[in-house]
Design an enzyme around this catalytic site. Structure first.
Site, mmCIF file in Angstrom:
data_model
loop_
_atom_site.group_PDB
_atom_site.id
_atom_site.type_symbol
_atom_site.label_atom_id
_atom_site.label_comp_id
_atom_site.label_asym_id
_atom_site.label_seq_id
_atom_site.Cartn_x
_atom_site.Cartn_y
_atom_site.Cartn_z
ATOM 1 N N LYS A 123 -33.938 40.659 54.099
ATOM 2 C CA LYS A 123 -33.528 39.783 55.278
ATOM 3 C C LYS A 123 -32.293 39.148 55.146
ATOM 4 C CE LYS A 123 -37.912 37.535 53.893
ATOM 5 N NZ LYS A 123 -39.042 36.224 53.610
ATOM 6 N N LYS A 163 -32.650 47.678 49.593
ATOM 7 C CA LYS A 163 -33.860 47.630 49.907
ATOM 8 C C LYS A 163 -33.621 46.898 51.284
ATOM 9 C CE LYS A 163 -35.219 43.559 47.809
ATOM 10 N NZ LYS A 163 -35.034 42.560 47.064
ATOM 11 N N LYS A 205 -28.023 37.527 43.743
ATOM 12 C CA LYS A 205 -28.280 36.601 44.532
ATOM 13 C C LYS A 205 -26.984 35.641 44.534
ATOM 14 C CE LYS A 205 -32.475 36.395 46.423
ATOM 15 N NZ LYS A 205 -33.836 35.184 46.874
HETATM 16 P P1 TYM Z 1 -39.758 37.836 49.362
HETATM 17 O O1 TYM Z 1 -40.132 36.244 50.056
HETATM 18 O O2 TYM Z 1 -38.671 37.795 48.721
HETATM 19 O O3 TYM Z 1 -40.822 39.352 49.349
HETATM 20 C C1 TYM Z 1 -42.229 38.471 50.115
HETATM 21 C C2 TYM Z 1 -42.435 39.605 49.599
HETATM 22 O O4 TYM Z 1 -41.963 40.929 50.323
HETATM 23 C C3 TYM Z 1 -41.910 41.763 49.072
HETATM 24 N N1 TYM Z 1 -40.983 42.729 49.857
HETATM 25 C C4 TYM Z 1 -40.744 44.033 49.957
HETATM 26 N N2 TYM Z 1 -41.778 45.268 49.570
HETATM 27 C C5 TYM Z 1 -41.145 46.529 49.449
HETATM 28 N N3 TYM Z 1 -40.280 46.676 49.994
HETATM 29 C C6 TYM Z 1 -39.382 45.851 50.086
HETATM 30 N N4 TYM Z 1 -38.008 46.197 50.937
HETATM 31 C C7 TYM Z 1 -39.819 44.821 50.237
HETATM 32 N N5 TYM Z 1 -38.658 43.227 50.144
HETATM 33 C C8 TYM Z 1 -39.549 42.020 49.910
HETATM 34 C C9 TYM Z 1 -41.760 41.059 47.867
HETATM 35 O O5 TYM Z 1 -41.744 41.872 46.623
HETATM 36 C C10 TYM Z 1 -42.872 40.580 48.056
HETATM 37 O O6 TYM Z 1 -44.433 40.282 47.419
HETATM 38 N N6 TYM Z 1 -40.719 35.100 43.850
HETATM 39 C C11 TYM Z 1 -41.192 35.657 45.459
HETATM 40 C C12 TYM Z 1 -42.073 35.045 46.423
HETATM 41 C C13 TYM Z 1 -42.915 33.978 45.224
HETATM 42 C C14 TYM Z 1 -44.076 34.305 45.091
HETATM 43 C C15 TYM Z 1 -44.367 33.673 44.022
HETATM 44 C C16 TYM Z 1 -44.865 35.481 44.476
HETATM 45 C C17 TYM Z 1 -42.551 33.167 44.901
HETATM 46 N N7 TYM Z 1 -44.143 32.884 44.390
HETATM 47 C C18 TYM Z 1 -46.012 34.199 43.434
HETATM 48 C C19 TYM Z 1 -45.899 35.982 43.735
HETATM 49 C C20 TYM Z 1 -46.261 35.104 43.038
HETATM 50 C C21 TYM Z 1 -40.208 36.467 46.800
HETATM 51 O O7 TYM Z 1 -38.989 36.296 46.280
HETATM 52 O O8 TYM Z 1 -40.531 36.981 47.863
#
Ligand code: TYM
Length: 347
Positions: free
Chosen positions: A210, A207, A114
């Site tokens: 967004k 991957k 990032k």
């Molecule tokens: P974020 O917002 O990037 O994504 C949310 C969830 O979607 C999953 N994900 C995917 N799974 C499969 N294939 C993909 N291409 C894909 N893109 C995204 C992510 O693995 C995630 O589960 N840091 C985290 C948010 C967070 C969090 C937490 C999660 C903050 N605090 C505590 C669990 C527990 C994040 O940025 O997810």
């Protein structure tokens, strides 16, 4: 001590949610509601680690909430709220900033991706981001965290933080009445199913995300039926027909991705999908996949749009969820403060 099983997970309100978020995380969240106490969070504090236009952020928080509920998350049963309304997250994150080591954070691949080449200009928040994530989970002593594959490293860090806290303060933890080293659980990642890493529809080596500029690379949970079908039809593939066995997918990332998506959406496994479609051309498979995507995602988009027409109701749900979350997190945070040696009323 055996910790009571509790699920926590979160998603960032940045842009609209996509098929990767849905298959990698949300489907499992909805499933886990049947068996567990679940806490699901719109992580707005994480969102501001990169620049967010304030009006856009407010809209995105509501949109993500609407999508969660439209996909089947029940805000009566599970706790659904946005992170910034519960100050325990930020408070515990500060404590963890002082527990986690620089060396641990330096290894985080997501920060490197990032921040890119302009590392010096990245926010401190982006760097400390995994500590806030650990705080999200441990503020509730959550034991299970359903996420996509890309969050695995962050969860390992959460476990390291929990372990170090338990060790560093083992005497105080005992005095507080806990078994040695058992104040925080070591949270377990739940990374299961055929679509833990959904790839871009334009490039099977990247991957689905967004931040990818091409809209054709992802299916958004806000896309209408025609757009969903068009994106599936135009998804990149290779010229060979589908193999009949899972091993035949190796070296064919685009094919593997589409088969995984089909399996996850239909609640089956890749092998079952190939048993049906092995030997057939992609054109035929894509028609079936487009139909499946539209049937599953179309109604979610429509329900989310309907809910967005009543933002006050969405805000009420978040306020109510935040009240419930606070009640769980506050006593744990107070214990943390006592363990650390802080003075507070009644300490
Ligand atoms: P974020 O917002 O990037 O994504 C949310 C969830 O979607 C999953 N994900 C995917 N799974 C499969 N294939 C993909 N291409 C894909 N893109 C995204 C992510 O693995 C995630 O589960 N840091 C985290 C948010 C967070 C969090 C937490 C999660 C903050 N605090 C505590 C669990 C527990 C994040 O940025 O997810």
């Amino acid at each position: 001590m055996k910790f009571q099983e509790r699920v926590f997970s979160g998603m960032q309100p940045t842009g609209s949610l996509h098929l990767g978020n849905y298959l990698g995380a949300m489907l499992k969240w909805i499933d886990l509601q049947k068996t567990h106490d679940c806490i699901y969070c719109v992580v707005d504090l994480h969102a501001i680690t990169v620049w967010q236009d304030p009006a856009g952020l407010r809209q995105a928080i509501r949109q993500v909430t609407a999508a969660y509920i439209a996909a089947g998350l029940d805000p009566e049963k599970s706790i659904l709220f946005n992170q910034s309304q519960v100050s325990a997250h930020a408070e515990l994150a500060w404590v963890f900033n002082c527990v986690a080591r620089l060396g641990w954070l330096n290894r985080m691949t997501q920060f490197k991706e990032k921040a890119g080449k302009d590392r010096e200009n990245a926010s401190v928040g982006l760097y400390a981001y995994p500590n806030l994530m650990a705080a999200d989970i441990l503020a509730y002593r959550a034991t299970h965290v359903p996420v996509g594959d890309d969050q695995k490293q962050h969860l390992e860090l959460s476990r390291d933080i929990a372990q170090k806290f338990n060790n560093d303060f083992s005497d105080q933890i005992k005095v507080a009445g806990y078994e040695e080293g058992e104040f925080f659980p070591l949270p377990e990642p739940v990374i299961t199913g055929p679509a833990t890493r959904v790839m871009s529809l334009r490039d099977g080596s990247r991957k689905m995300s967004k931040s990818e500029p091409s809209e054709m690379s992802r299916i958004n949970l806000t896309d209408d039926n025609d757009t969903i079908a068009k994106k599936v039809r135009k998804a990149k593939t290779d010229p060979a027909p589908l193999p009949s066995e899972v091993e035949g997918l190796s070296g064919r990332p685009e094919a593997e991705n589409l088969v995984g998506i089909f399996a996850a959406l239909s609640g089956s496994e890749k092998a079952e999908v190939l048993a049906e479609f092995g030997g057939r051309q992609f054109s035929e498979f894509k028609s079936a996949l487009a139909e499946l995507c539209v049937a599953q995602l179309g109604p979610i988009a429509e329900e989310a749009r309907r809910r967005m027409q009543d933002p006050d109701e969405i805000d009420r749900i978040l306020v109510n969820g935040a009240d419930r979350a606070r009640q769980l997190a506050q006593p744990i945070l107070s214990e943390v403060k006592d363990i650390l040696g802080f003075v507070r009323p009644g300490s």
